[in-house]
Design a protein around this motif. Structure first.
Motif: not given
Length: 147
Positions: A142, A146-147
């Protein structure tokens, strides 16, 4: 980012705690494993959920998985029978393994390397020999992806 910043509160069990209660904790919280401690509270081992599952499956079925199809016994029936009256100590592998422990100031890469090398789903984070939390593989990912 260091281990202390990444660490989350995480349940621990003692070597002599009830194995069935440990399995319930794994199941109800959907944990990848549990940190097992010595009587003084220092980390002793990590008990992966997969090790508990392995304990529940007879060795002859592990050796020949096709036998699972012909055995008419739900896994749920085996849980109480196999775990009742046992301690967490009995669920751990016989051969000693390196304890998946990282220092509070270890870096993300050091922690990832420990998880990868030991193939462990979580590591205990310690400061001055005491557990301050744990880092799971999913928590590490998490923070790293990268989101």
């Amino acid at each position: 980012m260091h281990g202390e910043q990444m660490a989350e509160e995480f349940p621990v069990v003692g070597l002599d705690d009830d194995a069935l209660e440990a399995a319930r904790l794994l199941a109800t919280r959907r944990l990848p494993g549990l940190i097992v401690t010595r009587p003084d509270g220092s980390p002793y081992a990590v008990l992966p959920a997969s090790q508990v599952v392995r304990f529940l499956v007879p060795s002859y079925v592990q050796d020949d998985p096709s036998l699972a199809r012909v055995i008419d016994e739900p896994l749920a029936d085996r849980v109480a029978d196999k775990l009742g009256g046992l301690s967490v100590r009995k669920l751990l592998p016989d051969e000693p393994r390196e304890i998946p422990v990282v220092a509070h100031d270890d870096t993300v890469l050091e922690i990832a390397a420990m998880m990868a090398r030991l193939r462990c789903p979580l590591v205990a984070v310690v400061r001055n020999g005491q557990i301050i939390g744990a880092i799971t593989a999913s928590r590490l990912l998490e923070l790293a992806v990268p989101h």
